[in-house]
Design a protein around this motif. Structure first.
Motif, short mmCIF file in Angstrom:
data_model
loop_
_atom_site.label_atom_id
_atom_site.label_comp_id
_atom_site.label_asym_id
_atom_site.label_seq_id
_atom_site.Cartn_x
_atom_site.Cartn_y
_atom_site.Cartn_z
N GLY A 106 -5.20 -21.01 6.52
CA GLY A 106 -4.64 -20.40 7.72
C GLY A 106 -3.30 -19.73 7.52
N GLY A 107 -2.87 -19.52 6.29
CA GLY A 107 -1.61 -18.83 6.04
C GLY A 107 -1.75 -17.33 6.26
N PRO A 108 -0.64 -16.59 6.21
CA PRO A 108 -0.70 -15.13 6.38
C PRO A 108 -1.47 -14.45 5.25
CG PRO A 108 1.53 -15.95 6.74
CD PRO A 108 0.75 -17.08 6.14
N PHE A 109 -1.96 -13.27 5.53
CA PHE A 109 -2.64 -12.47 4.51
C PHE A 109 -1.66 -11.98 3.44
CE2 PHE A 109 -5.70 -12.11 7.96
CZ PHE A 109 -6.92 -12.15 7.30
N VAL A 110 -0.41 -11.76 3.84
CA VAL A 110 0.58 -11.18 2.93
C VAL A 110 1.17 -12.26 2.04
CG1 VAL A 110 2.81 -10.00 2.83
CG2 VAL A 110 1.12 -9.32 4.54
N ASN A 111 1.40 -11.89 0.80
CA ASN A 111 1.99 -12.78 -0.19
C ASN A 111 3.38 -13.24 0.28
OD1 ASN A 111 2.88 -14.13 -2.44
ND2 ASN A 111 2.75 -12.36 -3.82
N GLN A 112 3.56 -14.55 0.51
CA GLN A 112 4.82 -15.07 1.04
C GLN A 112 5.96 -15.04 0.03
OE1 GLN A 112 5.04 -16.06 4.60
NE2 GLN A 112 3.44 -14.58 4.14
N ALA A 113 5.63 -14.82 -1.25
CA ALA A 113 6.69 -14.66 -2.25
C ALA A 113 7.52 -13.40 -2.02
CB ALA A 113 6.08 -14.64 -3.65
N LEU A 114 6.98 -12.47 -1.24
CA LEU A 114 7.69 -11.22 -0.96
C LEU A 114 8.89 -11.42 -0.05
CD1 LEU A 114 4.64 -8.82 -0.44
CD2 LEU A 114 6.06 -9.09 -2.49
N TRP A 115 9.01 -12.60 0.55
CA TRP A 115 10.15 -12.86 1.43
C TRP A 115 11.47 -12.92 0.66
CZ3 TRP A 115 10.46 -12.15 6.38
CH2 TRP A 115 9.30 -12.23 7.18
N GLY A 116 11.40 -13.01 -0.66
CA GLY A 116 12.63 -13.04 -1.43
C GLY A 116 13.45 -11.77 -1.28
N PHE A 117 12.79 -10.60 -1.24
CA PHE A 117 13.49 -9.32 -1.07
C PHE A 117 12.68 -8.31 -0.27
CE2 PHE A 117 13.72 -4.90 -2.59
CZ PHE A 117 15.00 -4.57 -2.14
N TRP A 118 11.41 -8.16 -0.64
CA TRP A 118 10.63 -7.03 -0.14
C TRP A 118 10.38 -7.08 1.36
CZ3 TRP A 118 9.94 -2.96 -3.19
CH2 TRP A 118 10.11 -3.15 -4.57
N LEU A 119 9.99 -8.22 1.90
CA LEU A 119 9.73 -8.29 3.33
C LEU A 119 11.00 -8.13 4.17
CD1 LEU A 119 6.86 -10.93 3.63
CD2 LEU A 119 6.76 -8.46 4.05
N PRO A 120 12.14 -8.76 3.81
CA PRO A 120 13.36 -8.47 4.57
C PRO A 120 13.73 -6.98 4.55
CG PRO A 120 13.66 -10.47 3.30
CD PRO A 120 12.34 -9.88 2.87
N ALA A 121 13.58 -6.35 3.37
CA ALA A 121 13.86 -4.92 3.28
C ALA A 121 12.88 -4.11 4.15
CB ALA A 121 13.79 -4.46 1.83
N TYR A 122 11.65 -4.55 4.18
CA TYR A 122 10.62 -3.92 5.02
C TYR A 122 11.03 -3.97 6.49
CZ TYR A 122 6.04 -3.73 7.43
OH TYR A 122 4.98 -3.46 8.27
N TYR A 123 11.52 -5.11 6.95
CA TYR A 123 11.94 -5.23 8.34
C TYR A 123 13.20 -4.42 8.63
CZ TYR A 123 8.35 -8.60 9.52
OH TYR A 123 7.14 -9.19 9.77
N VAL A 124 14.07 -4.27 7.66
CA VAL A 124 15.24 -3.40 7.84
C VAL A 124 14.78 -1.97 8.09
CG1 VAL A 124 17.23 -2.38 6.68
CG2 VAL A 124 16.83 -4.84 6.54
N LEU A 125 13.80 -1.51 7.33
CA LEU A 125 13.26 -0.16 7.54
C LEU A 125 12.64 -0.02 8.92
CD1 LEU A 125 11.58 0.68 4.10
CD2 LEU A 125 13.53 1.85 5.14
N LEU A 126 11.92 -1.06 9.37
CA LEU A 126 11.32 -1.00 10.70
C LEU A 126 12.38 -0.92 11.79
CD1 LEU A 126 8.32 -3.53 10.57
CD2 LEU A 126 8.32 -1.06 10.19
N VAL A 127 13.46 -1.69 11.63
CA VAL A 127 14.55 -1.65 12.61
C VAL A 127 15.19 -0.26 12.64
CG1 VAL A 127 16.85 -2.53 13.15
CG2 VAL A 127 15.02 -4.12 12.52
N MET A 128 15.39 0.33 11.49
CA MET A 128 15.97 1.68 11.43
C MET A 128 15.03 2.69 12.09
SD MET A 128 17.50 1.54 7.54
CE MET A 128 18.06 3.24 7.57
N ALA A 129 13.74 2.57 11.83
CA ALA A 129 12.77 3.48 12.45
C ALA A 129 12.75 3.30 13.97
CB ALA A 129 11.38 3.23 11.87
N ALA A 130 12.85 2.05 14.43
CA ALA A 130 12.89 1.79 15.87
C ALA A 130 14.14 2.40 16.49
CB ALA A 130 12.84 0.29 16.13
N ALA A 131 15.26 2.35 15.77
CA ALA A 131 16.50 2.94 16.28
C ALA A 131 16.35 4.45 16.44
CB ALA A 131 17.65 2.62 15.34
N VAL A 132 15.69 5.10 15.47
CA VAL A 132 15.46 6.55 15.58
C VAL A 132 14.55 6.86 16.76
CG1 VAL A 132 14.45 8.55 14.42
CG2 VAL A 132 15.89 6.97 13.13
N ASP A 133 13.51 6.06 16.97
CA ASP A 133 12.61 6.29 18.10
C ASP A 133 13.34 6.09 19.44
OD1 ASP A 133 10.32 7.05 16.78
OD2 ASP A 133 9.58 5.02 16.53
#
Length: 325
Positions: free
Chosen positions: A212-239
């Protein structure tokens, strides 16, 4: 045809069906040229003649209503442009609020949430919200138009209180193409992207794959997923910037830069990291090659979206440049 006349005609035909646009565009071009000739013959200079001709024709949305094959009997042509503009703002907002509220309510009330059940409840609620909003606004305009004289109604709503001038094209040219509605749609899309890394396999009834864990590799939380959410926040700010201000050159530049940055970031993520949870990867998704077919699919989708949005940015930039000329 001057850039000003071209923008005006684009505004008019933008409210018409595709089949009418070519003929109406040519007809308006001829009509405006004739009106300018009359004013030039009376002694006006070229710029003043063009401006006076366009302002005599008036608001492009109202002029377009007179060209439609189907008359607007339910909502009169005087208020129909206001009716459509209100719905263009209201419907995306209602759908966004209904989507978020129903997802939260479903997740909080269901002890064992599943994606299938959530989709069924949310889609039904979204359709109800859409129908009720559309019906309520239509009924309100229908009632007000029949209770109050059109002149009093238009005055009370601020429609027609001032004479339409060509300066309105500077704002209308970008907003009429759905820049603000597109921004609201973009926020909904970003909300979906934000949820994706958190969706558990149990939502698709395959929780046995990784308990029942997420589909996405949880090891990505070390850098990639936080950076991913930063990009989403920036995109939301532009919208949000677009939704408040409308399209402008700084918005277009910020959007294009963010598109390229997101494309490069996601490409690096796909090529250097295992995106899917290793517990799910049983060898079907991976191949022995340097780049497997799933990675190729990811990259194709990523860059199709990036290129499409960059194309939209180029169109907006050209429109804004023509507006400034």
């Amino acid at each position: 045809m001057s850039a000003l006349t071209r923008r005006y005609i684009d505004q008019v035909v933008g409210h018409l069906p595709d089949g009418q646009r070519g003929d109406i565009s040519h007809e308006l071009d001829t009509l405006i040229a004739d009106m300018q000739e009359e004013r030039l013959a009376a002694g006006a200079d070229g710029a003043a003649a063009e401006r006076e001709a366009l302002e005599e024709l008036g608001d492009p949305a109202r002029l377009a209503a007179t060209y439609r094959n189907a008359p607007n009997h339910l909502i009169g042509p005087g208020l129909y442009p206001l009716f459509t503009r209100l719905l263009a703002w209201l419907l995306p907002l209602v759908l966004l609020v209904a989507l978020v509220v129903n997802i939260v309510v479903y997740s909080a009330t269901e002890p064992e949430a599943a994606l299938g059940g959530m989709i069924g409840q949310v889609v039904g609620s979204l359709l109800n919200a859409l129908v009720w909003t559309l019906g309520s606004v239509t009924a309100l305009f229908w009632l007000l138009e029949r209770v109050l004289p059109e002149r009093d109604l238009r005055s009370s709503l601020g429609v027609g209180a001032t004479r339409w001038t060509v300066e309105a094209l500077d704002t209308e040219i970008v907003n009429a193409r759905g820049a603000r509605s597109e921004a609201v749609t973009g926020l909904i899309f970003l909300a979906v992207l934000a949820v994706l890394p958190l969706v558990p396999t149990s939502f698709l009834y395959v929780g046995h794959l990784n308990d029942g864990g997420p589909f996405v590799n949880q090891a990505l939380w070390g850098f990639w997923l936080p950076a991913y959410y930063v990009l989403l926040v920036m995109a939301a700010a532009v919208d949000l910037w677009t939704a408040v201000q409308g399209m402008s050159r700084p918005v277009v530049v910020a959007r294009a830069v963010l598109d390229i940055a997101a494309g490069v970031f996601l490409t690096a993520l796909v090529l250097t990291q295992q995106v899917i949870d290793p517990a799910i990867d049983s060898g079907i998704l991976q191949t022995a090659g340097a780049v497997d077919w799933v990675d190729v699919l990811y990259l194709a989708v990523i860059w199709m979206v990036v290129v499409w949005d960059l194309y939209a940015c180029v169109k907006y930039w050209r429109t804004l440049r023509a507006t400034a000329d």
